[in-house]
Design a protein around this motif. Structure first.
Motif, PDB file in Angstrom:
ATOM      1  N   GLY A  22       3.551  -3.984   9.467  1.00 44.36           N
ATOM      2  CA  GLY A  22       4.155  -4.276   8.119  1.00 44.36           C
ATOM      3  C   GLY A  22       3.507  -4.061   7.035  1.00 44.36           C
ATOM      4  N   LEU A  23       2.231  -3.841   7.040  1.00 45.54           N
ATOM      5  CA  LEU A  23       1.512  -3.738   5.991  1.00 45.54           C
ATOM      6  C   LEU A  23       1.199  -2.149   5.602  1.00 45.54           C
ATOM      7  CD1 LEU A  23      -1.516  -6.278   6.640  1.00 45.54           C
ATOM      8  CD2 LEU A  23       0.093  -6.418   4.778  1.00 45.54           C
ATOM      9  N   GLU A  24       1.593  -2.080   4.154  1.00 50.31           N
ATOM     10  CA  GLU A  24       1.592  -0.428   3.740  1.00 50.31           C
ATOM     11  C   GLU A  24       0.387   0.499   4.137  1.00 50.31           C
ATOM     12  OE1 GLU A  24       3.557   0.132  -0.070  1.00 50.31           O
ATOM     13  OE2 GLU A  24       5.193  -1.166   0.268  1.00 50.31           O
ATOM     14  N   ASP A  25      -0.818  -0.271   4.288  1.00 49.03           N
ATOM     15  CA  ASP A  25      -1.837   0.581   4.475  1.00 49.03           C
ATOM     16  C   ASP A  25      -2.274   0.585   6.027  1.00 49.03           C
ATOM     17  OD1 ASP A  25      -2.766  -2.002   4.584  1.00 49.03           O
ATOM     18  OD2 ASP A  25      -4.332  -1.514   3.034  1.00 49.03           O
ATOM     19  N   ASN A  26      -1.308  -0.087   6.956  1.00 48.99           N
ATOM     20  CA  ASN A  26      -1.617  -0.038   8.417  1.00 48.99           C
ATOM     21  C   ASN A  26      -1.595   1.305   8.763  1.00 48.99           C
ATOM     22  OD1 ASN A  26      -0.768  -0.238  11.328  1.00 48.99           O
ATOM     23  ND2 ASN A  26      -1.756  -2.262  10.817  1.00 48.99           N
ATOM     24  N   PRO A  27      -2.244   1.673   9.619  1.00 52.66           N
ATOM     25  CA  PRO A  27      -2.299   3.184  10.087  1.00 52.66           C
ATOM     26  C   PRO A  27      -1.246   3.591  10.736  1.00 52.66           C
ATOM     27  CG  PRO A  27      -4.023   1.933  11.252  1.00 52.66           C
ATOM     28  CD  PRO A  27      -3.694   0.997  10.390  1.00 52.66           C
ATOM     29  N   TYR A  28      -0.225   2.566  11.266  1.00 49.27           N
ATOM     30  CA  TYR A  28       0.800   2.969  11.950  1.00 49.27           C
ATOM     31  C   TYR A  28       2.058   2.555  11.380  1.00 49.27           C
ATOM     32  CZ  TYR A  28      -2.414   3.196  15.904  1.00 49.27           C
ATOM     33  OH  TYR A  28      -3.628   3.470  16.890  1.00 49.27           O
ATOM     34  N   HIS A  29       1.996   2.218   9.997  1.00 48.09           N
ATOM     35  CA  HIS A  29       3.189   1.726   9.226  1.00 48.09           C
ATOM     36  C   HIS A  29       4.181   2.685   9.101  1.00 48.09           C
ATOM     37  CE1 HIS A  29       5.181  -0.564   6.192  1.00 48.09           C
ATOM     38  NE2 HIS A  29       5.278   0.782   5.585  1.00 48.09           N
ATOM     39  N   ALA A  30       3.997   3.774   8.796  1.00 47.87           N
ATOM     40  CA  ALA A  30       4.827   4.961   8.563  1.00 47.87           C
ATOM     41  C   ALA A  30       5.714   5.087   9.914  1.00 47.87           C
ATOM     42  CB  ALA A  30       4.420   6.345   7.917  1.00 47.87           C
ATOM     43  N   LEU A  31       4.835   5.250  11.127  1.00 51.54           N
ATOM     44  CA  LEU A  31       5.530   5.701  12.172  1.00 51.54           C
ATOM     45  C   LEU A  31       6.332   4.732  12.567  1.00 51.54           C
ATOM     46  CD1 LEU A  31       5.950   7.468  14.876  1.00 51.54           C
ATOM     47  CD2 LEU A  31       3.678   6.370  15.471  1.00 51.54           C
ATOM     48  N   ALA A  32       6.006   3.252  12.612  1.00 55.33           N
ATOM     49  CA  ALA A  32       6.806   2.193  12.875  1.00 55.33           C
ATOM     50  C   ALA A  32       8.002   1.958  12.161  1.00 55.33           C
ATOM     51  CB  ALA A  32       5.942   0.920  12.715  1.00 55.33           C
ATOM     52  N   GLN A  33       8.077   2.178  10.774  1.00 60.39           N
ATOM     53  CA  GLN A  33       9.304   2.288   9.977  1.00 60.39           C
ATOM     54  C   GLN A  33       9.992   3.352  10.689  1.00 60.39           C
ATOM     55  OE1 GLN A  33       8.856   1.716   5.619  1.00 60.39           O
ATOM     56  NE2 GLN A  33       9.023  -0.543   6.400  1.00 60.39           N
ATOM     57  N   ARG A  34       9.630   4.501  10.688  1.00 58.09           N
ATOM     58  CA  ARG A  34      10.536   5.548  11.176  1.00 58.09           C
ATOM     59  C   ARG A  34      11.352   5.258  12.585  1.00 58.09           C
ATOM     60  NH1 ARG A  34       9.435  10.160  14.008  1.00 58.09           N
ATOM     61  NH2 ARG A  34       7.098  10.044  13.595  1.00 58.09           N
ATOM     62  N   GLN A  35      10.485   4.586  13.518  1.00 62.77           N
ATOM     63  CA  GLN A  35      10.982   4.077  14.897  1.00 62.77           C
ATOM     64  C   GLN A  35      11.856   2.979  14.798  1.00 62.77           C
ATOM     65  OE1 GLN A  35       8.081   6.551  17.712  1.00 62.77           O
ATOM     66  NE2 GLN A  35       7.608   4.440  17.510  1.00 62.77           N
ATOM     67  N   PHE A  36      11.328   1.844  14.313  1.00 62.98           N
ATOM     68  CA  PHE A  36      11.799   0.585  14.123  1.00 62.98           C
ATOM     69  C   PHE A  36      12.686   0.159  13.149  1.00 62.98           C
ATOM     70  CE2 PHE A  36       7.771   0.515  16.627  1.00 62.98           C
ATOM     71  CZ  PHE A  36       8.108   0.966  17.955  1.00 62.98           C
ATOM     72  N   GLY A  37      12.732   0.757  12.228  1.00 63.76           N
ATOM     73  CA  GLY A  37      13.293   0.284  10.790  1.00 63.76           C
ATOM     74  C   GLY A  37      12.384  -0.553   9.856  1.00 63.76           C
ATOM     75  N   THR A  55      11.603  -3.770   9.591  1.00 62.97           N
ATOM     76  CA  THR A  55      11.113  -4.838  10.117  1.00 62.97           C
ATOM     77  C   THR A  55       9.837  -4.547  10.764  1.00 62.97           C
ATOM     78  OG1 THR A  55      12.530  -5.306  11.809  1.00 62.97           O
ATOM     79  CG2 THR A  55      13.169  -6.458   9.697  1.00 62.97           C
ATOM     80  N   ALA A  56       8.805  -5.571  11.114  1.00 60.84           N
ATOM     81  CA  ALA A  56       7.650  -5.201  11.952  1.00 60.84           C
ATOM     82  C   ALA A  56       7.602  -6.410  12.935  1.00 60.84           C
ATOM     83  CB  ALA A  56       6.631  -4.914  10.921  1.00 60.84           C
ATOM     84  N   GLY A  57       8.399  -7.170  13.032  1.00 64.03           N
ATOM     85  CA  GLY A  57       8.019  -8.138  14.183  1.00 64.03           C
ATOM     86  C   GLY A  57       7.348  -9.264  13.471  1.00 64.03           C
TER      87      GLY A  57
END
Length: 398
Positions: free
Chosen positions: A288-303, A305-307
């Motif tokens: 859920g942190l914006e500079d996390n390397p998987y942030h953009a992909l996680a948002q695109r896939q899961f919306g 929230t980030a768990g």
């Protein structure tokens, strides 16, 4: 109806004799039939009447139906644990001489199931980097029975592109199987991202605060014969069906899932941001942190929230052990998404029986603490973390 309404208002399979608002708990092993023909029809699956509670029970069926209405699945099977859901699914698709393409970044028991137990039955693990399309394409061959992954790995927190993996699976005519436990199925549609079979540990968010152990296999009907094999072979022969009392508790948990999840995920996001200010913490891992390397992909896939799972890295293994021992509010326990916040040192517990070399291979670090964020006030959680870290962070905090 919207999902939250469906979670509360799914109809019973049959009208209750006493007009109960909650599905009764059918604590029974067997059911009586009017005649031999109706008994035969039930046992052979020609009707939906329960025949024996090891394979069908009205309370469990109601829970399955709720999940089916929320996910749009073709079939939902409730089992005795998340691991039962994983093992029954893999036994359904695998056979001697086949291989499973998956990641080294798997939950400890899933890793040992695939690399140990199943390999003894002639099923080979093909471990590769699921975030690298070329690595996956070269691992999949004519004997691959499925691609298997966790949507956010535990505890590495890696996210793979489901659509990319689905395209590879479709080309090869094999199912994409995903453990989606870390983000509830009410938040996103795994099937729209190409997942054929979804596995959930319902022990986690669904149970309503760690009330019970359970697992779900959610079948979207795109893997021919899978649902039938699960019902007529796995349930009958392996005997891992969910108990009625667990189904009752998890049905109630499902009704409050939306409210609890949104508080927990918001708490996790807030806490992750605040923990970065503490000098004793070397790294905060949260998609859920914006500079996390998987942030953009996680948002695109899961919306958005980030768990509710965060990991933090400290200076050393000893620092992690000291931190966990010093906690006063946060509980020292395994499990995820209890109402209470929990902390654990994965390397010495969940992965404690693996060798150092295996843990290195799986990227399970001695310096990592996993935190499952609960429903408490984040000020209280932060205060406990600060005092558990000791003087260095206290000075910074105050």
């Amino acid at each position: 109806m919207k999902k939250q309404t469906k979670a509360i208002h799914t109809r019973f399979q049959r009208q209750d004799a006493y007009e109960s608002l909650s599905m009764p708990v059918y604590h029974t092993a067997a059911y009586e039939f009017d005649n031999a023909d109706s008994m035969s029809d039930a046992f052979c699956g020609r009707t939906d009447s329960p025949d024996y509670s090891r394979v069908m029970n009205p309370t469990v069926t109601f829970f399955e139906n709720k999940v089916k209405s929320l996910t749009g699945a073709t079939e939902v099977i409730a089992l005795s644990s998340g691991m039962a859901a994983i093992s029954n699914t893999l036994f359904s698709v695998a056979a001697a001489g086949k291989n499973i393409v998956t990641s080294r970044h798997l939950f400890g028991n899933t890793y040992s199931l695939i690399t140990g137990t199943l390999s003894r039955f002639g099923v080979s693990p093909r471990l590769c980097d699921l975030t690298d399309i070329r690595s996956v394409e070269s691992a999949v061959d004519g004997d691959t029975c499925c691609i298997y992954l966790e949507i956010i790995t535990n505890p590495q927190m890696e996210v793979a592109d489901l659509q990319v993996l689905s395209n590879i699976a479709r080309e090869k005519g094999i199912p994409l199987i995903a453990d989606t436990t870390l983000i509830p199925f009410t938040e996103f549609s795994s099937h729209s991202l190409g997942v054929d079979i979804e596995i959930v540990s319902s022990t986690k968010y669904l149970s309503g605060g760690a009330t019970s152990i359970g697992g779900l296999v959610i079948d979207y009907g795109t893997c021919p014969g899978f649902g039938k094999r699960m019902r007529t072979e796995m349930l009958l022969n392996l005997g891992a069906y969910m108990t009625p009392h667990v189904a009752y508790m998890q049905t109630i948990g499902l009704e409050t899932l939306n409210a609890r999840y949104h508080v927990q995920s918001a708490n996790a996001a807030m806490l992750a941001g605040r923990l970065r200010a503490l000098p004793a913490i070397r790294y905060v891992n949260y998609v859920g942190l914006e500079d996390n390397p998987y942030h953009a992909l996680a948002q695109r896939q899961f919306g958005p929230t980030a768990g509710a799972m965060i990991t933090i890295d400290l200076e050393s293994r000893n620092a992690c052990i000291s931190f966990i021992n010093n906690l006063k509010l946060i509980r020292r326990a395994t499990n995820l998404f209890d109402n209470k916040t929990l902390a654990i040192h994965p390397a010495s517990t969940i992965f404690g029986l693996f060798t150092d070399a295996q843990r290195r291979d799986m990227d399970v670090k001695d310096t990592t603490v996993r935190i499952s964020v609960g429903l408490e006030d984040t000020d209280d959680l932060l205060e406990d973390i600060v005092q558990a870290l000791g003087d260095q962070s206290c000075k910074s905090h105050h």
